[in-house]
Structure formats: C-alpha cells, structure tokens
Design an enzyme around this catalytic site. Structure first.
Site, short mmCIF file in Angstrom:
data_model
loop_
_atom_site.label_atom_id
_atom_site.label_comp_id
_atom_site.label_asym_id
_atom_site.label_seq_id
_atom_site.Cartn_x
_atom_site.Cartn_y
_atom_site.Cartn_z
N SER A 135 0.73 -1.08 0.17
CA SER A 135 -0.03 -0.11 0.12
C SER A 135 0.95 1.26 0.19
CB SER A 135 -0.89 0.22 1.14
OG SER A 135 -1.48 1.18 1.26
N TYR A 148 -1.68 -0.80 10.31
CA TYR A 148 -1.84 -0.95 8.87
C TYR A 148 -0.64 -0.86 8.11
CZ TYR A 148 -3.58 -1.10 4.12
OH TYR A 148 -3.71 -1.28 2.78
#
Length: 255
Positions: A135, A148
């Site tokens: 990401s 995350y």
C-alpha cells in the site's frame, strides 16, 4: 503483456482489487487459481474462468497446502499475487491486541508463508514471479493507520530481501503499492458527491484508480516485460503519497 500458458495464483480474489487482478490476468491469457476466505465471489471468479479455492491465508498450514495443491493440479506455478489483506483504521491509543494480531497474521505473515511455499516450487522450476500487494501507506501514512502501515511496510522490506533469496533461482519478487482504488466499498462511498470530490482531490490527475488499472500493473510485474525489475516497490497511487498526511490544498481552495 502475454501470460498465455502460465498459471497464476491470486489471493483475496473474491472482490475489489483481487477480482480486478484476476480479470486482467485472465485477459492476458493465464490460468488462474483464485483463493479467498469467503465463497461470495466464487460465481464471479468462475465466470472469468478462474478455479476457485476457499482458504484462509491466516491459517499457515492450510494456505501452504492450497498452494501445493494448485501447483499439482496444473503441474506448474508461474506467478503468485499475495493480495489478501485487511485494513484497520483506529486511534492508536485505542488499538487492541486482537487488532494488532489480525494485521500481523493476515497482512504480513501470510505473505511470508505464500512467498516461501510458492518460492520453493518456482525455484525447482527455475522460473516464476511473485507480486506482493502492499500500500502507499507503507511510505506515507496518516494517524490511525499505525498497525496497517507497519504491516504494509514490512511487506515492502521483506520483498527486497526476498529478491536476493529467490533471484538466483530465476524467481522475481516485487511489491505493488496501490493508493485509493475504486473497490465496491469506495464506489459506494463515491456516490456522495462531496466524498467523490475529496477522493479525487487526493490524486495529481484528479482521478481514482480502477481495479483494472491495478490489475494491469500486476500483470506487468508478472510478465516478461518486467524481467529487469526485482525487489522493487511500484507505487500506483497517482502521486497521492506525495502529499498523503498533508493538508489537502485543493479541497481547501475549493471549499
């Protein structure tokens, strides 16, 4: 970018980016074995000509066994896309141990297991390509994404090391780090014109990735056209991370 005759496994394939990757990999000519913890996307995957396998990538033994079985069924494994993952956004001081464990087991540990299992099979063949979906939060993030972002940053770091571990065996491994992408959830949110304007304003070209665009990037990294690329992190976020975490000047100007 021709993948005809190749066999590619895609995890987290039942919806969103995973389904978009399957669609583009199939369009490039590859046979696809699609893994997902839920059977909800089975019909859509089979309509694309993919073989569906229900498996929880957080279960190390089951995940490794599913990879071995998929390889045995077709007699080869040319590509793996580790796409399965979860997003947890929560105030850092309120994050629970259970949330931390979920991020570690699903986002990071499953990638280690998948790469090792597939890497052994590919090394025996002296060929293969692995794409780990990370990401843009791995490089630039916001408060609330500590766990995350850390899990995705770990994927980028692990991949760099794997490039040297697997490269001598003819296996390439790279990360693909998308930004905001029009999954089913994002599409639904963008029905609100105000949210659509905010999401679009995060990109330099005032657009939001489609799942097909992310899928095309994955196909490139699986294909012979990217033969010189190994250990890289390809950030596909339309320059979003250049200013992620900063004040949105465009929004302020327009608002």
């Amino acid at each position: 970018m021709n993948l005809t005759g190749q066999h590619v496994i895609v995890t987290g394939a039942g919806a969103g980016i995973g389904l978009g990757i399957v669609r583009q990999v199939r369009a490039a000519g590859a046979d696809v074995t699609a893994f997902d913890i839920n059977a909800d996307g089975q019909a859509a995957l089979e309509a694309l000509g993919a073989q569906f396998v229900q498996v929880d990538v957080a279960n190390c033994d089951a995940f490794a066994a599913a990879i071995d079985a998929a390889h045995a069924a077709l007699g080869r494994l040319d590509g793996l896309v580790n796409n399965a993952g979860v997003t947890i956004q929560v105030p850092f001081l309120e994050m629970t141990r259970a949330q931390m464990e979920t991020l570690w087991t699903v986002n990071q540990r499953s990638v280690l297991v998948g790469c090792q299992t597939a890497g052994r099979l590919m090394a025996a063949q002296k060929r293969g390509a692995i794409v780990n979906i990370a990401s843009n939060h791995a490089g630039a993030t916001d408060p609330g994404f500590e766990g995350y972002a850390g899990s995705k940053g770990a994927i980028v770091s692990m991949t760099r090391a794997m490039a040297w571990s697997l490269g001598p065996h003819g296996v390439r491994v790279n990360t693909l780090s998308p930004g905001m992408t029009r999954t089913e959830i994002v599409d639904a949110a963008m029905q609100d014109p105000d949210l659509a304007k905010i999401f679009q304003g995060w990109a330099a070209d005032n657009a939001v990735n489609s799942v097909q665009e992310v899928g095309d990037a994955a196909v490139f990294l699986l294909s012979a056209q990217s033969a010189a690329i190994n250990g890289a992190d390809i950030v596909a976020d339309r320059a979003m991370s250049v200013r992620l975490g900063a004040a949105d000047k465009k929004e302020n100007k327009d608002g």
